[in-house]
Design a protein around this motif. Structure first.
Motif, PDB file in Angstrom:
ATOM      1  N   PHE A  55       0.895  -1.247  -0.162  1.00  0.00           N
ATOM      2  CA  PHE A  55      -0.083  -0.051   0.080  1.00  0.00           C
ATOM      3  C   PHE A  55       0.917   1.443   0.102  1.00  0.00           C
ATOM      4  N   SER A  56       0.453   2.009  -0.809  1.00  0.00           N
ATOM      5  CA  SER A  56       1.207   3.507  -1.075  1.00  0.00           C
ATOM      6  C   SER A  56       0.208   4.639  -1.215  1.00  0.00           C
ATOM      7  N   PHE A  57       0.630   5.896  -1.327  1.00  0.00           N
ATOM      8  CA  PHE A  57       0.026   6.983  -1.534  1.00  0.00           C
ATOM      9  C   PHE A  57      -0.703   6.799  -2.734  1.00  0.00           C
ATOM     10  N   PRO A  58      -2.186   7.169  -2.907  1.00  0.00           N
ATOM     11  CA  PRO A  58      -2.828   7.876  -1.859  1.00  0.00           C
ATOM     12  C   PRO A  58      -3.672   7.124  -1.160  1.00  0.00           C
ATOM     13  N   VAL A  59      -3.306   5.661  -1.140  1.00  0.00           N
ATOM     14  CA  VAL A  59      -4.185   4.895   0.262  1.00  0.00           C
ATOM     15  C   VAL A  59      -3.589   5.158   1.369  1.00  0.00           C
ATOM     16  N   VAL A  60      -2.279   5.347   1.651  1.00  0.00           N
ATOM     17  CA  VAL A  60      -1.744   5.636   3.034  1.00  0.00           C
ATOM     18  C   VAL A  60      -1.140   6.876   2.672  1.00  0.00           C
ATOM     19  N   PRO A  61      -0.870   7.754   3.725  1.00  0.00           N
ATOM     20  CA  PRO A  61       0.035   9.070   3.678  1.00  0.00           C
ATOM     21  C   PRO A  61       1.200   8.687   2.708  1.00  0.00           C
ATOM     22  N   ARG A  62       1.632   9.766   2.156  1.00  0.00           N
ATOM     23  CA  ARG A  62       3.066   9.727   1.350  1.00  0.00           C
ATOM     24  C   ARG A  62       4.093   9.477   2.438  1.00  0.00           C
ATOM     25  N   ASP A  63       5.168   8.753   1.887  1.00  0.00           N
ATOM     26  CA  ASP A  63       6.342   8.199   2.869  1.00  0.00           C
ATOM     27  C   ASP A  63       6.044   7.148   3.858  1.00  0.00           C
ATOM     28  N   ARG A  64       4.646   6.663   3.854  1.00  0.00           N
ATOM     29  CA  ARG A  64       4.121   5.669   4.791  1.00  0.00           C
ATOM     30  C   ARG A  64       3.920   4.450   4.025  1.00  0.00           C
ATOM     31  N   ALA A  65       4.473   3.960   3.033  1.00  0.00           N
ATOM     32  CA  ALA A  65       4.332   2.999   2.369  1.00  0.00           C
ATOM     33  C   ALA A  65       4.378   1.794   3.148  1.00  0.00           C
ATOM     34  N   ARG A  66       3.767   0.702   2.686  1.00  0.00           N
ATOM     35  CA  ARG A  66       3.956  -0.605   3.871  1.00  0.00           C
ATOM     36  C   ARG A  66       3.255  -1.840   2.991  1.00  0.00           C
ATOM     37  N   ILE A  67       3.651  -2.774   3.712  1.00  0.00           N
ATOM     38  CA  ILE A  67       2.953  -4.122   3.058  1.00  0.00           C
ATOM     39  C   ILE A  67       1.994  -4.596   4.311  1.00  0.00           C
ATOM     40  N   ARG A  68       0.930  -5.130   3.869  1.00  0.00           N
ATOM     41  CA  ARG A  68      -0.061  -5.438   4.627  1.00  0.00           C
ATOM     42  C   ARG A  68      -0.247  -6.895   4.623  1.00  0.00           C
ATOM     43  N   VAL A  69       0.036  -7.613   6.011  1.00  0.00           N
ATOM     44  CA  VAL A  69       0.072  -9.115   6.125  1.00  0.00           C
ATOM     45  C   VAL A  69      -1.033  -9.502   6.880  1.00  0.00           C
ATOM     46  N   GLN A  70      -1.847 -10.390   6.233  1.00  0.00           N
ATOM     47  CA  GLN A  70      -3.140 -10.780   7.097  1.00  0.00           C
ATOM     48  C   GLN A  70      -3.078 -12.111   7.413  1.00  0.00           C
ATOM     49  N   LEU A  71      -2.813 -12.484   8.734  1.00  0.00           N
ATOM     50  CA  LEU A  71      -2.909 -13.739   8.888  1.00  0.00           C
ATOM     51  C   LEU A  71      -4.084 -14.614   9.345  1.00  0.00           C
ATOM     52  N   SER A  72      -4.124 -15.676   9.366  1.00  0.00           N
ATOM     53  CA  SER A  72      -5.456 -16.783   9.437  1.00  0.00           C
ATOM     54  C   SER A  72      -5.165 -17.537  10.411  1.00  0.00           C
ATOM     55  N   ALA A  73      -6.259 -18.118  11.252  1.00  0.00           N
ATOM     56  CA  ALA A  73      -6.187 -19.511  12.127  1.00  0.00           C
ATOM     57  C   ALA A  73      -5.900 -20.803  11.188  1.00  0.00           C
ATOM     58  N   ALA A  74      -6.171 -20.545   9.775  1.00  0.00           N
ATOM     59  CA  ALA A  74      -5.859 -21.416   9.108  1.00  0.00           C
ATOM     60  C   ALA A  74      -4.478 -21.786   8.755  1.00  0.00           C
ATOM     61  N   HIS A  75      -3.598 -20.754   9.046  1.00  0.00           N
ATOM     62  CA  HIS A  75      -2.190 -20.877   8.984  1.00  0.00           C
ATOM     63  C   HIS A  75      -1.454 -21.780   9.774  1.00  0.00           C
ATOM     64  N   GLU A  76      -0.868 -22.657   9.689  1.00  0.00           N
ATOM     65  CA  GLU A  76       0.133 -23.364  10.376  1.00  0.00           C
ATOM     66  C   GLU A  76       1.261 -22.573  10.627  1.00  0.00           C
ATOM     67  N   PRO A  77       1.998 -23.078  11.865  1.00  0.00           N
ATOM     68  CA  PRO A  77       3.083 -22.331  12.171  1.00  0.00           C
ATOM     69  C   PRO A  77       4.190 -22.367  10.824  1.00  0.00           C
ATOM     70  N   GLU A  78       4.257 -23.414  10.268  1.00  0.00           N
ATOM     71  CA  GLU A  78       5.150 -23.606   9.326  1.00  0.00           C
ATOM     72  C   GLU A  78       5.184 -22.489   8.120  1.00  0.00           C
ATOM     73  N   HIS A  79       3.663 -22.204   7.950  1.00  0.00           N
ATOM     74  CA  HIS A  79       3.450 -21.096   6.919  1.00  0.00           C
ATOM     75  C   HIS A  79       3.686 -19.695   7.426  1.00  0.00           C
ATOM     76  N   VAL A  80       3.549 -19.528   8.758  1.00  0.00           N
ATOM     77  CA  VAL A  80       4.124 -18.166   9.168  1.00  0.00           C
ATOM     78  C   VAL A  80       5.642 -18.218   9.165  1.00  0.00           C
ATOM     79  N   ASN A  81       6.401 -19.156   9.489  1.00  0.00           N
ATOM     80  CA  ASN A  81       7.828 -19.125   9.609  1.00  0.00           C
ATOM     81  C   ASN A  81       8.300 -19.207   7.900  1.00  0.00           C
ATOM     82  N   HIS A  82       7.660 -19.812   7.040  1.00  0.00           N
ATOM     83  CA  HIS A  82       7.864 -19.499   5.573  1.00  0.00           C
ATOM     84  C   HIS A  82       7.698 -18.269   5.298  1.00  0.00           C
ATOM     85  N   ALA A  83       6.903 -17.497   5.457  1.00  0.00           N
ATOM     86  CA  ALA A  83       6.522 -16.011   5.272  1.00  0.00           C
ATOM     87  C   ALA A  83       7.707 -15.293   5.959  1.00  0.00           C
ATOM     88  N   VAL A  84       7.978 -15.465   7.227  1.00  0.00           N
ATOM     89  CA  VAL A  84       9.115 -14.623   7.810  1.00  0.00           C
ATOM     90  C   VAL A  84      10.252 -14.737   7.145  1.00  0.00           C
TER      91      VAL A  84
END
Length: 97
Positions: A55-84
């Motif tokens: 996400f970047s401007f104009p969705v979020v303020p300028r110079d505040r770009a980010r990646i949005r991570v959405q976790l779920s109860a369906a994820h196993e710890p291995e999934h989370v570790n793979h992502a990290v």
């Protein structure tokens, strides 16, 4: 399991040196600042099997770009570790961490 996944993700990402916004939520913004870096990181993560949204401007303020991570109860710890692990690899490649 949702909260355990969020806690695991937050702990490992913070330990790796990423800046995370918010708290007590399963949607976790990884703050990057630069819109180009956020887009490059999201693309590189997708190539590693991790689907996230930048996400970047104009969705979020300028110079505040980010990646949005959405976790779920369906994820196993291995999934989370793979992502990290993918975040750490890409973060190092792009000089984010």
């Amino acid at each position: 399991r949702l909260w355990a996944n969020a806690a695991l993700f937050r702990a490992r990402m913070a330990d790796a040196g990423f800046v995370l916004a918010g708290k007590d939520h399963a949607i976790i913004p990884v703050m990057l600042g630069d819109a180009r870096v956020a887009a490059q990181m999201a693309d590189a993560l997708l190539r590693r099997g991790v689907y996230v949204i930048g996400f970047s401007f104009p969705v979020v303020p300028r110079d505040r770009a980010r990646i949005r991570v959405q976790l779920s109860a369906a994820h196993e710890p291995e999934h989370v570790n793979h992502a990290v692990d993918a975040f750490i690899e890409v973060g190092r490649e792009l000089g984010v961490i």
